[in-house]
Write an enzyme that holds these catalytic residues in place. Structure first.
Site, PDB file in Angstrom:
ATOM      1  N   ASP A 245     -14.568  27.108 -24.470  1.00  0.00           N
ATOM      2  CA  ASP A 245     -14.937  26.007 -23.585  1.00  0.00           C
ATOM      3  C   ASP A 245     -15.123  26.565 -22.169  1.00  0.00           C
ATOM      4  O   ASP A 245     -14.544  27.586 -21.827  1.00  0.00           O
ATOM      5  CB  ASP A 245     -13.787  24.988 -23.604  1.00  0.00           C
ATOM      6  CG  ASP A 245     -14.132  23.719 -22.863  1.00  0.00           C
ATOM      7  OD1 ASP A 245     -15.327  23.437 -22.699  1.00  0.00           O
ATOM      8  OD2 ASP A 245     -13.200  23.018 -22.445  1.00  0.00           O
ATOM      9  N   GLU A 246     -15.910  25.911 -21.335  1.00  0.00           N
ATOM     10  CA  GLU A 246     -16.124  26.325 -19.943  1.00  0.00           C
ATOM     11  C   GLU A 246     -16.519  27.801 -19.873  1.00  0.00           C
ATOM     12  O   GLU A 246     -16.022  28.560 -19.046  1.00  0.00           O
ATOM     13  CB  GLU A 246     -14.843  26.121 -19.104  1.00  0.00           C
ATOM     14  CG  GLU A 246     -14.234  24.743 -19.186  1.00  0.00           C
ATOM     15  CD  GLU A 246     -14.885  23.739 -18.257  1.00  0.00           C
ATOM     16  OE1 GLU A 246     -15.981  24.021 -17.748  1.00  0.00           O
ATOM     17  OE2 GLU A 246     -14.292  22.672 -18.072  1.00  0.00           O
TER      18      GLU A 246
ATOM     19  N   GLN B   7     -21.822  24.495 -13.251  1.00  0.00           N
ATOM     20  CA  GLN B   7     -20.434  24.225 -12.891  1.00  0.00           C
ATOM     21  C   GLN B   7     -19.587  25.484 -12.784  1.00  0.00           C
ATOM     22  O   GLN B   7     -18.363  25.432 -12.865  1.00  0.00           O
ATOM     23  CB  GLN B   7     -19.799  23.263 -13.901  1.00  0.00           C
ATOM     24  CG  GLN B   7     -20.429  21.880 -13.868  1.00  0.00           C
ATOM     25  CD  GLN B   7     -19.705  20.909 -14.772  1.00  0.00           C
ATOM     26  OE1 GLN B   7     -18.573  20.550 -14.522  1.00  0.00           O
ATOM     27  NE2 GLN B   7     -20.365  20.502 -15.841  1.00  0.00           N
TER      28      GLN B   7
ATOM     29  N   ARG C 212     -17.879  13.874 -11.076  1.00  0.00           N
ATOM     30  CA  ARG C 212     -16.614  13.332 -11.602  1.00  0.00           C
ATOM     31  C   ARG C 212     -16.636  11.808 -11.626  1.00  0.00           C
ATOM     32  O   ARG C 212     -15.797  11.169 -12.246  1.00  0.00           O
ATOM     33  CB  ARG C 212     -15.398  13.768 -10.752  1.00  0.00           C
ATOM     34  CG  ARG C 212     -15.110  15.263 -10.664  1.00  0.00           C
ATOM     35  CD  ARG C 212     -15.028  15.925 -11.981  1.00  0.00           C
ATOM     36  NE  ARG C 212     -16.306  16.513 -12.319  1.00  0.00           N
ATOM     37  CZ  ARG C 212     -16.652  16.874 -13.541  1.00  0.00           C
ATOM     38  NH1 ARG C 212     -15.828  16.703 -14.531  1.00  0.00           N
ATOM     39  NH2 ARG C 212     -17.830  17.397 -13.776  1.00  0.00           N
TER      40      ARG C 212
ATOM     41  N   LYS D 127     -19.398  17.095 -23.898  1.00  0.00           N
ATOM     42  CA  LYS D 127     -19.072  18.471 -24.253  1.00  0.00           C
ATOM     43  C   LYS D 127     -17.774  18.537 -25.071  1.00  0.00           C
ATOM     44  O   LYS D 127     -17.718  19.181 -26.120  1.00  0.00           O
ATOM     45  CB  LYS D 127     -18.915  19.249 -22.945  1.00  0.00           C
ATOM     46  CG  LYS D 127     -18.320  20.602 -23.051  1.00  0.00           C
ATOM     47  CD  LYS D 127     -18.359  21.252 -21.682  1.00  0.00           C
ATOM     48  CE  LYS D 127     -17.363  20.649 -20.707  1.00  0.00           C
ATOM     49  NZ  LYS D 127     -16.037  21.244 -20.795  1.00  0.00           N
ATOM     50  N   THR D 128     -16.759  17.832 -24.582  1.00  0.00           N
ATOM     51  CA  THR D 128     -15.482  17.832 -25.277  1.00  0.00           C
ATOM     52  C   THR D 128     -15.633  17.232 -26.666  1.00  0.00           C
ATOM     53  O   THR D 128     -15.154  17.785 -27.655  1.00  0.00           O
ATOM     54  CB  THR D 128     -14.447  17.027 -24.481  1.00  0.00           C
ATOM     55  OG1 THR D 128     -14.410  17.545 -23.155  1.00  0.00           O
ATOM     56  CG2 THR D 128     -13.077  17.127 -25.100  1.00  0.00           C
TER      57      THR D 128
END
Length: 644
Positions: free
Chosen positions: A222-223, A253, A600, A33-34
């Site tokens: 983002d997010e 998330q 994670r 994603k980043t």
DNA sequence: GTTGGGAGAATTTTT
DNA sequence: TTCTCCCAAC
């Protein structure tokens, strides 16, 4: 030319190089994603967009900085000119510039949590509502924040939350009114006000709105799943003119529902932007397949989400472990043992993290780690900038440059012997409701009104205030902090605290941090918005921290990854937390949180399940393994019992 | 009015 | 175990 097609997979490429128009990227955990956002920025810059016509909204300052740095590496230094930061940061920037349209001074103060709580206490007292059964300030603060973030009236928030409470709702509404008035009076905004007023500014002041709408040709978020109503509306307004809005997120998330985040924002994005293009990222580059199997199984328990399945790209390895243990102490010893074992296999301490639902879950582990001599860093609940001694220094700096800052004045004066709440109040009144430390007559007036013991202690501080203005120290923040520490604070810490040396170290650190900021006022404007997650990350990045095991909550771990991850207290009542279940009975958000914890891990995942928990007064009570473990199909985990 | 002691309660997640 | 509140003494 950047070889986008060599650096990105087909889905990422589609997102990064998409034509203008609304774009929704559904990016499951660990799918790059980043990377995609970074290359979207790089792509736009390469296409000739001016960097400062791009706005990148992120959830932490850390994420913003990381992406900008990587975009610079890809597209050149110019990418540093992109506007980026958290919603709070960006709203702060808007309001520093145009806040006067709403009647704010450009140097308004930002209330942190303590400031808000103190202010609410004050209001309750003034209204003479401070009876025992009246809700505590934290409850009130939570209520006000709930209302602000969902854009509803306080009455509605009360009905929603406290219908069982034996209090006249109108009393709470009156406290809220008083709180709002008090902030106005002090020229202050709390965290929520930044969002509320940022949005108001855009809504109510057409020239400001048009200015920013014209300026930002592309808005990237983002997010996105963790935006609340205010934030989603802010984004929509900012992007309204050019229509170039890119939302990146993962509804699996969404873990900030309690703060007003509404994953319907992401679910309904296509409805609000009918022309929108949707890209799904499902290829996971982070974790081994065995971990992804667990992650997919965990989230399968939540219906009504965009269907996404994590697809593995890495080769097989061992299954994640589930360790069943007697109690918290045995769990702590087991983690220590596992950490040592992984060290022997070649993992560094910083490759490992221990995650938990709530900060107090880590107490036994911290003690055991200290005993075992394993260094660790904990991203604690109390921010570095929220600790009492650090706030003492900040109060001094605020008095230096914010004449109307009554709270800072009160805090600084309160450090003098024999001066408490009442004296401060009297002094503030006698000085005419402000204290301009730049004006020698004001400084003299203040000194003159102090009683002899306080006046003696004040001497050193008064001289420093003079020095700050006379020697123009506003661009040398580190120096003024050092001098304040030498002249006053050091002795004060020795007098007040047991662990004065440790606290002194924090001040040295603070001086360094201020030194990196262009000026003291600039630092003060930002400091309330810095988080301890940002801080820990910064330190690591600069290599100031030795190799150490990482401890933190799952919330803080969002967006991060480690080769080895331990999740502790995977037991009913702890994770999921009984508090959350008590309120709503809905465990969907807790399950998403567990999903975040699991995803994670890159190589090794270890879930620890104690079966007993110490209660108050030495008793114990039994806790069942978490439903999140029980729901999993058999065979996904290696189960072991007891210390091994 | 201030301060310090002592008893008591409590313990989610964060900008 | 750590913060918080309340009361009594200076």
């Amino acid at each position: 030319m950047i070889p986008f097609d060599k650096l990105l997979n087909p889905e990422q490429l589609e997102a990064a190089t998409a034509p203008d128009g609304p774009l929704l990227v559904l990016a499951a955990a660990g799918t790059g994603k980043t990377q995609t956002l970074v290359y979207r920025v790089a792509f736009l810059v390469e296409q000739g967009q001016a960097p400062d016509s791009l706005l990148l909204l992120t959830f932490t300052n850390r994420a913003a900085r990381e992406m900008i740095e990587r975009a610079q590496a890809a597209a050149g230094e110019a990418a540093g000119g992109v506007w980026s930061g958290t919603f709070h940061h960006i709203c702060n920037r808007f309001l520093r510039r145009f806040g006067d349209r709403l009647g704010f001074r450009h140097d308004f103060t930002i209330f942190d949590r303590d400031d808000s709580r103190a202010c609410i206490d004050e209001c309750v007292k003034t209204l003479k509502l401070n009876r025992k059964e009246f809700p505590k300030r934290d409850v009130l603060a939570g209520l006000f924040s709930h209302a602000a973030n969902r854009a509803v009236d306080v009455e509605d928030a009360i009905e929603h939350n406290l219908s069982a409470l034996q209090v006249d709702p109108m009393d709470i509404v009156r406290v809220h009114g008083a709180y709002e008035a008090r902030k106005r009076e002090l020229g202050a905004m709390d965290f929520d006000d930044l969002l509320v007023n940022g949005l108001r500014l855009l809504r109510e002041h057409e020239p400001v709105r048009q200015y920013y709408q014209a300026r930002f040709r592309h808005v990237l978020v983002d997010e996105y799943q963790d935006t609340n109503l205010l934030q989603a509306q802010t984004v929509d307004i900012l992007a309204a003119q050019h229509g170039n809005v890119m939302a990146v997120g993962d509804d699996f998330q969404c873990i900030y529902g309690w703060r007003g985040a509404d994953f319907r924002n992401i679910m309904e994005f296509p409805k609000r932007h009918p022309a929108c293009r949707i890209v799904k990222l499902e290829r996971n580059y982070r974790s081994v397949p065995e971990i992804l199997e667990v992650a997919n199984a965990v989230i399968a328990g939540n219906p009504e989400q965009f269907q996404k399945t994590l697809r593995a790209t890495r080769p097989a390895r061992d299954k994640p472990r589930a360790l069943f243990l007697r109690d918290g102490d045995e769990q702590a010893r087991a983690v220590v043992r596992q950490v040592r074992r992984h060290q022997e296999e070649g993992f560094r301490l910083r490759d490992m993290a221990v995650l938990y639902r709530a900060h107090f879950h880590s107490i036994e582990l911290q003690m055991e780690l200290s005993r075992a001599g394993i260094p660790y860093v904990i991203t604690s609940g109390v921010g570095v900038f929220e600790q009492a001694h650090v706030k003492d220094v900040l109060a001094f700096l605020r008095v230096c440059c914010q004449p109307c800052d009554r709270l800072a004045f009160a805090r600084l004066l309160g450090m003098l012997p024999g001066v408490g709440e009442k004296s401060v109040e009297a002094l503030w009144r006698e000085l005419g409701g402000q204290f301009d430390s730049a004006a020698p007559p004001q400084r003299a007036a203040l000194a003159g009104r102090l009683r002899p013991p306080a006046r003696a202690a004040w001497k050193a501080i008064g001289e420093l205030l003079a020095a700050y203005h006379d020697e123009r120290l506003e661009t040398r923040g580190g120096e003024i902090v050092d001098r304040f520490f030498e002249a006053f604070l050091h002795a004060h810490l020795e007098r007040t605290y047991e662990n004065a040396e440790k606290r002194a170290d924090d001040i040295v650190e603070l001086a360094l941090q201020i030194g990196r900021s262009p000026s003291v006022p600039a630092f003060l404007a930002e400091v309330a918005l810095l988080t301890n997650v940002d801080h820990t990350f910064d330190r690591q990045k600069r290599g100031e921290d030795a190799d150490a095991l990482q401890l933190g909550t799952v919330h803080q771990a969002k967006g991060l990854e480690w080769p080895v991850v331990f999740v502790i207290w995977v037991a009913e009542g702890m994770f999921p937390s009984s508090r959350t279940l008590g309120e709503t009975g809905d465990d969907a958000e807790e399950r998403r949180l567990f999903y975040v914890a699991v995803t994670r891990a890159k190589d090794e995942l270890c879930l620890c399940v104690p079966q007993m928990r110490g209660a108050r007064e030495g008793g114990v009570f039994y806790c069942k393994p978490s439903r999140f473990i029980k729901e999993l199909p058999r065979g996904l985990l290696r189960e072991t019992y007891g210390l091994r």
